[in-house]
Motif scaffolding. Structure first.
Motif, PDB file in Angstrom:
ATOM      1  N   TYR A  42       0.871  -4.079   0.045  1.00 61.96           N
ATOM      2  CA  TYR A  42      -0.464  -3.810   0.559  1.00 61.96           C
ATOM      3  C   TYR A  42      -0.774  -2.356   0.244  1.00 61.96           C
ATOM      4  O   TYR A  42      -0.044  -1.452   0.661  1.00 61.96           O
ATOM      5  N   VAL A  43      -1.831  -2.129  -0.525  1.00 65.43           N
ATOM      6  CA  VAL A  43      -2.238  -0.764  -0.864  1.00 65.43           C
ATOM      7  C   VAL A  43      -3.371  -0.366   0.080  1.00 65.43           C
ATOM      8  O   VAL A  43      -4.367  -1.087   0.208  1.00 65.43           O
ATOM      9  N   LYS A  44      -3.193   0.745   0.741  1.00 64.48           N
ATOM     10  CA  LYS A  44      -4.179   1.216   1.714  1.00 64.48           C
ATOM     11  C   LYS A  44      -5.461   1.648   1.005  1.00 64.48           C
ATOM     12  O   LYS A  44      -5.446   2.031  -0.171  1.00 64.48           O
ATOM     13  N   ASP A  45      -6.564   1.595   1.730  1.00 66.23           N
ATOM     14  CA  ASP A  45      -7.853   2.029   1.169  1.00 66.23           C
ATOM     15  C   ASP A  45      -7.724   3.418   0.569  1.00 66.23           C
ATOM     16  O   ASP A  45      -7.177   4.331   1.195  1.00 66.23           O
ATOM     17  N   GLY A  46      -8.192   3.557  -0.651  1.00 69.64           N
ATOM     18  CA  GLY A  46      -8.156   4.841  -1.342  1.00 69.64           C
ATOM     19  C   GLY A  46      -6.832   5.140  -2.026  1.00 69.64           C
ATOM     20  O   GLY A  46      -6.700   6.160  -2.689  1.00 69.64           O
ATOM     21  N   GLY A  47      -5.840   4.263  -1.886  1.00 64.23           N
ATOM     22  CA  GLY A  47      -4.522   4.527  -2.463  1.00 64.23           C
ATOM     23  C   GLY A  47      -4.266   3.862  -3.795  1.00 64.23           C
ATOM     24  O   GLY A  47      -3.206   4.064  -4.390  1.00 64.23           O
ATOM     25  N   TYR A  79      -2.021  -8.353  -9.640  1.00 65.40           N
ATOM     26  CA  TYR A  79      -3.003  -7.860  -8.684  1.00 65.40           C
ATOM     27  C   TYR A  79      -3.683  -9.051  -8.034  1.00 65.40           C
ATOM     28  O   TYR A  79      -4.131  -9.973  -8.716  1.00 65.40           O
ATOM     29  N   ASN A  80      -3.753  -9.056  -6.723  1.00 70.58           N
ATOM     30  CA  ASN A  80      -4.384 -10.140  -5.968  1.00 70.58           C
ATOM     31  C   ASN A  80      -5.900  -9.928  -6.012  1.00 70.58           C
ATOM     32  O   ASN A  80      -6.445  -9.122  -5.268  1.00 70.58           O
ATOM     33  N   VAL A  81      -6.561 -10.650  -6.894  1.00 67.33           N
ATOM     34  CA  VAL A  81      -7.985 -10.461  -7.138  1.00 67.33           C
ATOM     35  C   VAL A  81      -8.827 -10.829  -5.921  1.00 67.33           C
ATOM     36  O   VAL A  81      -9.802 -10.152  -5.606  1.00 67.33           O
ATOM     37  N   ASP A  85      -7.487 -12.097   4.306  1.00 66.26           N
ATOM     38  CA  ASP A  85      -7.120 -11.120   5.327  1.00 66.26           C
ATOM     39  C   ASP A  85      -5.609 -11.115   5.548  1.00 66.26           C
ATOM     40  O   ASP A  85      -5.008 -12.162   5.795  1.00 66.26           O
ATOM     41  N   GLY A  86      -4.998  -9.961   5.415  1.00 65.77           N
ATOM     42  CA  GLY A  86      -3.568  -9.821   5.660  1.00 65.77           C
ATOM     43  C   GLY A  86      -2.687 -10.049   4.445  1.00 65.77           C
ATOM     44  O   GLY A  86      -1.484  -9.812   4.508  1.00 65.77           O
ATOM     45  N   GLU A  87      -3.248 -10.523   3.342  1.00 64.34           N
ATOM     46  CA  GLU A  87      -2.435 -10.764   2.146  1.00 64.34           C
ATOM     47  C   GLU A  87      -2.181  -9.467   1.379  1.00 64.34           C
ATOM     48  O   GLU A  87      -2.993  -8.549   1.427  1.00 64.34           O
ATOM     49  N   PRO A  88      -1.074  -9.418   0.643  1.00 64.31           N
ATOM     50  CA  PRO A  88      -0.793  -8.232  -0.176  1.00 64.31           C
ATOM     51  C   PRO A  88      -1.877  -7.994  -1.231  1.00 64.31           C
ATOM     52  O   PRO A  88      -2.524  -8.929  -1.703  1.00 64.31           O
ATOM     53  N   THR A  89      -2.046  -6.738  -1.580  1.00 64.65           N
ATOM     54  CA  THR A  89      -2.981  -6.340  -2.620  1.00 64.65           C
ATOM     55  C   THR A  89      -2.427  -6.695  -3.988  1.00 64.65           C
ATOM     56  O   THR A  89      -3.166  -7.059  -4.902  1.00 64.65           O
TER      57      THR A  89
END
Length: 148
Positions: A42-47, A79-81, A85-89
């Motif tokens: 999971y990549v955080k917003d902006g990361g 990459y998870n296009v 909700d809650g799934e890895p990026t």
């Protein structure tokens, strides 16, 4: 009643037939293949950019080294296009022909540390620093099977 007994006898014979067949005919129809390790990230917003830089740099170097040693057979980034909700990026995938035993894993760890010129403690600390922009959400080890 006689027909019912005949059906039961026929069913009993049909059930016993696979047991009476030669071993070669009972071979499992799927053949075991390589293993694939998937790590859900999971990549955080902006990361995204910062993590992409790390993946394209240091992570790729680590994987290329493991590939050159024959420890892995490949690696990919998925990459998870459309994440729910809650799934890895994204998912990081590494494939292996086989899994090493404990002694081989220790040998590989020692060789990797020497190649990376970093101790395990340093590597663990650096991994923790990446928590600023990513979280490892899941890990799954799958084995490929193909029809014979």
């Amino acid at each position: 009643m006689t027909k019912f007994k005949s059906l039961l006898a026929a069913a009993a014979i049909a059930v016993s037939l696979p047991i009476a067949m030669p071993a070669a005919a009972q071979e499992f129809p799927l053949e075991a293949g390589e293993y694939a390790q998937f790590n859900g990230i999971y990549v955080k917003d902006g990361g995204d950019y910062k993590y992409a830089e790390w993946l394209a740099g240091e992570w790729k170097q680590f994987q290329d080294y493991a590939l050159s040693q024959g420890w892995i057979t490949g690696y990919k980034i998925f990459y998870n296009v459309n994440p729910r909700d809650g799934e890895p990026t994204m998912y990081l995938m590494t494939s292996y022909a086989s899994l090493p035993d404990a002694a081989e894993q220790e040998r590989r760890n020692t060789a990797f540390d020497a190649w990376a010129k970093k101790t395990s403690e340093q590597q663990i600390a650096e991994s923790g620093n990446r928590a600023e922009y990513r979280t490892v959400k899941s890990s799954i080890l799958l084995q490929e099977y193909t029809p014979r």
